[in-house]
Design an enzyme around this catalytic site. Structure first.
Site, mmCIF file in Angstrom:
data_model
loop_
_atom_site.group_PDB
_atom_site.id
_atom_site.type_symbol
_atom_site.label_atom_id
_atom_site.label_comp_id
_atom_site.label_asym_id
_atom_site.label_seq_id
_atom_site.Cartn_x
_atom_site.Cartn_y
_atom_site.Cartn_z
ATOM 1 N N SER A 7 -46.168 -5.206 12.775
ATOM 2 C CA SER A 7 -45.277 -4.250 13.304
ATOM 3 C C SER A 7 -44.056 -3.784 12.347
ATOM 4 C CB SER A 7 -44.501 -5.128 14.516
ATOM 5 O OG SER A 7 -43.288 -4.491 14.764
ATOM 6 N N HIS A 30 -48.585 -1.381 14.131
ATOM 7 C CA HIS A 30 -47.923 -1.326 15.602
ATOM 8 C C HIS A 30 -46.484 -0.776 15.377
ATOM 9 C CE1 HIS A 30 -47.383 -3.110 19.457
ATOM 10 N NE2 HIS A 30 -45.911 -3.336 19.248
ATOM 11 N N ASP A 32 -43.130 0.295 17.346
ATOM 12 C CA ASP A 32 -42.409 -0.063 18.635
ATOM 13 C C ASP A 32 -41.436 1.062 18.978
ATOM 14 O OD1 ASP A 32 -42.916 -2.707 19.575
ATOM 15 O OD2 ASP A 32 -42.499 -3.483 17.597
ATOM 16 N N MET A 34 -38.459 2.282 21.411
ATOM 17 C CA MET A 34 -37.416 1.978 22.325
ATOM 18 C C MET A 34 -36.492 2.890 22.547
ATOM 19 S SD MET A 34 -37.015 -1.837 20.729
ATOM 20 C CE MET A 34 -38.098 -2.992 19.725
ATOM 21 N N HIS A 63 -46.301 1.137 21.091
ATOM 22 C CA HIS A 63 -45.802 0.356 22.013
ATOM 23 C C HIS A 63 -44.465 1.160 22.452
ATOM 24 C CE1 HIS A 63 -44.106 -3.885 23.668
ATOM 25 N NE2 HIS A 63 -44.376 -2.835 24.490
ATOM 26 N N MET A 65 -41.376 1.187 24.969
ATOM 27 C CA MET A 65 -40.545 0.390 25.715
ATOM 28 C C MET A 65 -39.613 1.283 25.970
ATOM 29 S SD MET A 65 -40.480 -3.083 23.380
ATOM 30 C CE MET A 65 -41.172 -2.157 21.825
ATOM 31 N N MET A 134 -46.593 -9.658 26.746
ATOM 32 C CA MET A 134 -45.317 -9.770 25.754
ATOM 33 C C MET A 134 -45.105 -11.388 25.692
ATOM 34 S SD MET A 134 -44.378 -6.924 24.440
ATOM 35 C CE MET A 134 -42.702 -7.907 23.885
ATOM 36 N N GLY A 139 -37.836 -5.799 22.993
ATOM 37 C CA GLY A 139 -36.356 -5.151 22.710
ATOM 38 C C GLY A 139 -35.915 -5.547 21.418
ATOM 39 N N PHE A 140 -36.301 -6.798 20.851
ATOM 40 C CA PHE A 140 -35.819 -7.051 19.385
ATOM 41 C C PHE A 140 -36.962 -7.915 18.747
ATOM 42 C CE2 PHE A 140 -31.953 -6.679 21.919
ATOM 43 C CZ PHE A 140 -31.320 -5.920 20.930
ATOM 44 N N GLY A 141 -36.898 -7.710 17.502
ATOM 45 C CA GLY A 141 -37.863 -8.467 16.540
ATOM 46 C C GLY A 141 -37.520 -9.682 15.987
ATOM 47 N N GLY A 142 -38.264 -10.715 15.562
ATOM 48 C CA GLY A 142 -37.473 -11.912 15.110
ATOM 49 C C GLY A 142 -37.384 -12.998 16.219
ATOM 50 N N ASP A 172 -47.798 -9.868 21.595
ATOM 51 C CA ASP A 172 -46.481 -9.478 20.825
ATOM 52 C C ASP A 172 -45.445 -10.434 20.917
ATOM 53 O OD1 ASP A 172 -44.812 -8.001 19.377
ATOM 54 O OD2 ASP A 172 -45.049 -6.114 20.626
ATOM 55 N N GLY A 173 -44.902 -10.874 19.865
ATOM 56 C CA GLY A 173 -43.637 -11.566 20.204
ATOM 57 C C GLY A 173 -43.602 -12.833 19.450
ATOM 58 N N GLY A 194 -44.791 -9.060 13.079
ATOM 59 C CA GLY A 194 -43.558 -8.501 12.510
ATOM 60 C C GLY A 194 -43.428 -9.181 11.132
ATOM 61 N N SER A 195 -42.093 -10.007 11.564
ATOM 62 C CA SER A 195 -41.529 -10.669 10.330
ATOM 63 C C SER A 195 -42.476 -11.412 9.797
ATOM 64 C CB SER A 195 -40.434 -11.538 10.831
ATOM 65 O OG SER A 195 -40.561 -12.370 12.072
#
Length: 227
Positions: A7, A30, A32, A34, A63, A65, A134, A139-142, A172-173, A194-195
């Site tokens: 991501s 990926h 994101d 938003m 994706h 959102m 999900m 809404g937020f990564g990490g 995802d998440g 992502g991270s």
């Protein structure tokens, strides 16, 4: 084989082309999107996707959102996305939208927030190429992985098997080396990280390592026997 989709929400936005090249062994990139309405965050839109699609050979998995997905999703196909995911909570006509995305030449995917059950959408699954569960609130990564989503992943895999569908199941998440095996065992086969990728010293090696872990867990999973 498991698919790993890094991501870019966790990448350096000032160096997106370089960050895309750093994970060229990935299956998809990926993206994101938003809008600060559907989720409380604002990221990027159509122009960035269009530029990114020209800067990398890795296909883009967008994706969305965003609110009013019916209106905006087709534009992301036109911008170069190979897969477009809309949230069922934001789509007025999900079947029509999935068919429009497919007609424009991309894979159609539908996402469910953590509190949205899969069962009401069982009859809709044949219209899709991928379903995204999900495993954090979007809404937020990490964010930390929500273990309570594992039964939902299992139930979704059971529906896919029941109907004999060639439907990818994405999570995802909070996907990382410590959670990806549980997701794979439960039935996921596409993993957004992502991270866990962009926070690693070697993002490409992180992709390979995550894929190996997922493949090992899938091989031992009851749902994958004969898959």
């Amino acid at each position: 084989m498991a698919q790993i989709n890094p991501s870019i929400l966790s990448a350096d936005f000032a160096r997106l082309a370089e960050e895309a090249k750093a994970v060229e062994g990935a299956d998809w990139l990926h993206v994101d999107v938003m809008d600060n309405h559907f989720v409380p965050n604002l990221t990027l839109g159509v122009p960035i996707v269009e530029a990114l699609s020209k800067a990398t050979g890795t296909p883009l998995d967008c994706h969305l959102m965003i609110e009013d997905a019916d209106r905006w999703a087709p534009q992301y196909v036109e911008a170069g996305a190979g897969s477009v995911t809309f949230h069922v909570e934001a789509a007025a006509a999900p079947v029509r939208l999935a068919r429009e995305i497919r007609a424009k030449g991309a894979r159609a995917s539908m996402a469910l927030k953590p509190a949205t059950p899969i069962e009401p959408y069982e009859d809709l699954l044949p219209e899709l190429d991928m379903l995204l569960i999900m495993t954090v609130e979007p809404g937020f990564g990490g964010q930390a992985f929500l273990d309570i989503m594992l039964p939902k992943i299992r139930r979704t895999r059971e529906l896919i098997v029941k109907h004999g569908l060639e439907l990818w199941l994405q999570v995802d998440g909070g996907v990382s080396a410590s959670t990806i095996e549980r997701c794979a065992e439960a039935g996921a086969d596409v993993f957004v990280a992502g991270s866990a990728v962009y926070g690693a010293a070697d993002p490409a090696e992180a992709v390979r390592s995550l894929r190996a872990r997922a493949d090992a867990a899938t091989a031992a999973a009851p749902w994958a026997c004969g898959h």
